[in-house]
Scaffold this active site. Structure first.
Site, PDB file in Angstrom:
ATOM      1  N   HIS A   1      -2.940  -4.433   3.235  1.00 59.01           N
ATOM      2  CA  HIS A   1      -3.960  -3.811   4.089  1.00 59.01           C
ATOM      3  C   HIS A   1      -3.442  -3.461   5.486  1.00 59.01           C
ATOM      4  CE1 HIS A   1      -7.819  -2.626   5.774  1.00 59.01           C
ATOM      5  NE2 HIS A   1      -7.708  -3.531   6.720  1.00 59.01           N
TER       6      HIS A   1
ATOM      7  N   ASP B   1       0.806  -1.229   0.000  1.00 58.93           N
ATOM      8  CA  ASP B   1       0.000   0.000   0.000  1.00 58.93           C
ATOM      9  C   ASP B   1       0.841   1.282   0.000  1.00 58.93           C
ATOM     10  OD1 ASP B   1      -1.237  -2.337   1.164  1.00 58.93           O
ATOM     11  OD2 ASP B   1      -2.919  -1.104   1.812  1.00 58.93           O
TER      12      ASP B   1
ATOM     13  N   GLU C   1      -4.149   1.723  -2.923  1.00 57.20           N
ATOM     14  CA  GLU C   1      -5.435   2.091  -2.311  1.00 57.20           C
ATOM     15  C   GLU C   1      -5.367   3.297  -1.367  1.00 57.20           C
ATOM     16  OE1 GLU C   1      -7.464  -0.154   0.544  1.00 57.20           O
ATOM     17  OE2 GLU C   1      -5.836  -0.065   1.966  1.00 57.20           O
ATOM     18  N   ASN C   2      -4.169   3.657  -0.917  1.00 62.01           N
ATOM     19  CA  ASN C   2      -4.043   4.809  -0.003  1.00 62.01           C
ATOM     20  C   ASN C   2      -3.173   5.919  -0.588  1.00 62.01           C
ATOM     21  OD1 ASN C   2      -3.591   2.104   2.035  1.00 62.01           O
ATOM     22  ND2 ASN C   2      -5.350   3.430   2.421  1.00 62.01           N
TER      23      ASN C   2
ATOM     24  N   HIS D   1     -10.324   0.668   0.327  1.00 63.44           N
ATOM     25  CA  HIS D   1     -10.427   2.104   0.025  1.00 63.44           C
ATOM     26  C   HIS D   1     -10.578   2.378  -1.475  1.00 63.44           C
ATOM     27  CE1 HIS D   1      -9.703   3.509   4.105  1.00 63.44           C
ATOM     28  NE2 HIS D   1      -8.715   2.634   4.213  1.00 63.44           N
TER      29      HIS D   1
ATOM     30  N   HIS E   1      -0.446  -2.757   6.396  1.00 64.77           N
ATOM     31  CA  HIS E   1       0.654  -1.794   6.226  1.00 64.77           C
ATOM     32  C   HIS E   1       1.921  -2.196   6.979  1.00 64.77           C
ATOM     33  CE1 HIS E   1      -2.095   1.811   4.912  1.00 64.77           C
ATOM     34  NE2 HIS E   1      -2.418   0.665   4.327  1.00 64.77           N
TER      35      HIS E   1
ATOM     36  N   HIS F   1      -6.247  -8.634   0.108  1.00 65.60           N
ATOM     37  CA  HIS F   1      -6.274  -7.440   0.947  1.00 65.60           C
ATOM     38  C   HIS F   1      -7.151  -7.691   2.162  1.00 65.60           C
ATOM     39  CE1 HIS F   1      -5.515  -3.088   1.137  1.00 65.60           C
ATOM     40  NE2 HIS F   1      -6.677  -3.029   1.751  1.00 65.60           N
TER      41      HIS F   1
HETATM   42 FE   LIG Z   1      -6.952  -1.500   3.153  1.00 69.47          FE
HETATM   43 FE   LIG Z   2      -4.033   0.221   2.957  1.00 76.11          FE
END
Ligand SMILES: [Fe+2]
Ligand SMILES: [Fe+2]
Length: 271
Positions: A178, A8, A39-40, A68, A180, A153
């Protein structure tokens, strides 16, 4: 072939690290294919089209998403025309975009990439195991696909390991995203599938999973929101996993964690 997966990307710090370091990594390690979870990437929430283009320009062949996926409004429209942007495959039928695709890399290899959302400590969603299995059945490893990469994820490491054993021999790499936080369990299962429970993030680790610590800490201590979550903007660590696959079977023969720059850079401890 050689594949790189990056976890991520969080905010500007993560995007900058990818832009600065990925082109050199691809050149120096001769990666044939790169998958990046984005996604982030846009202020910690979702992915705008300019930021998607930034990740692609840096060398990502495919960008995956997660819970996300649609935090940024415009994703719903541009994902429909971007075959290299994937949202989770087990979202509700009719969700915009696609969850799996066979993409040709810079050296002509065809890689099936699948993004899926888990169900343990996550909001309700369709069965990820059967959804991923169906995507692979439509495009099997060693036949249509030279490699198969599954970005799973979810929160629970056990669920990701479950996906690894479920797909052992049918995927080149099953990698979690997910949380991190990079895990140290990278290995190759008996059937030839490389497995790692979480790739970790491309973000500033002087933080709580990429967020400036004050507000998350406040919420742990009081349960009362006092402000927004703000992505930490110090130097990011590039976190992920690299694999090498067998040219005939597409299964993994080598797997290695990647942690470059920032607080979590790998180095030998001082003796
Ligand atoms: Fe996530
Ligand atoms: Fe994430």
């Amino acid at each position: 072939m050689r594949l790189l997966f990056l976890g991520d990307v969080v905010g500007r710090a993560g995007r900058d690290a990818v832009s600065e370091r990925l082109p050199g990594l691809v050149r120096d390690y001769r990666f044939d294919f790169v998958v990046v979870n984005g996604e982030n990437a846009s202020h910690g929430k979702g992915l705008t089209e300019p930021h998607f283009n930034e990740l692609r320009a840096a060398g990502a062949d495919v960008v995956t998403l997660g819970d996300h996926a649609f935090d940024q409004r415009d994703t719903q429209s541009f994902i429909a025309r971007e075959p290299t942007l994937l949202r989770p495959v087990n979202m509700a039928q009719g969700a915009p975009g696609r969850g799996a695709n066979l993409i040709e890399g810079r050296n002509g290899h065809r890689v099936l990439v699948i993004n899926a959302l888990g169900r343990v400590f996550m909001p309700p969603i369709d069965d990820p195991f059967r959804a991923v299995e169906a995507a692979i059945a439509a495009c099997p490893l060693g036949e249509q696909a030279d490699a198969v990469v599954v970005d799973f994820h979810t929160e629970a490491t056990s669920e990701i390991q479950g996906m690894g054993f479920f797909l052992d021999g049918r995927a080149s790499l099953v990698v979690g995203t997910h949380t991190h936080i990079p895990t140290a369990d990278h290995r190759i299962l008996k059937g030839g599938t490389a497995l790692v429970a979480d790739a970790g993030m491309c973000g500033d680790f002087d933080s709580i999973i990429g967020v400036e610590p004050d507000e998350p800490l406040n919420r742990f201590l009081t349960g009362i929101p006092q402000g927004r979550f703000t992505p930490a903007e110090g130097e990011a660590t590039l976190c992920g996993v690299a694999i090498e696959t067998d040219a005939t079977s597409g299964l993994a023969v080598r797997v290695s964690p990647v942690r470059i720059g920032g607080t979590l850079a790998q180095a030998l401890p001082a003796l």
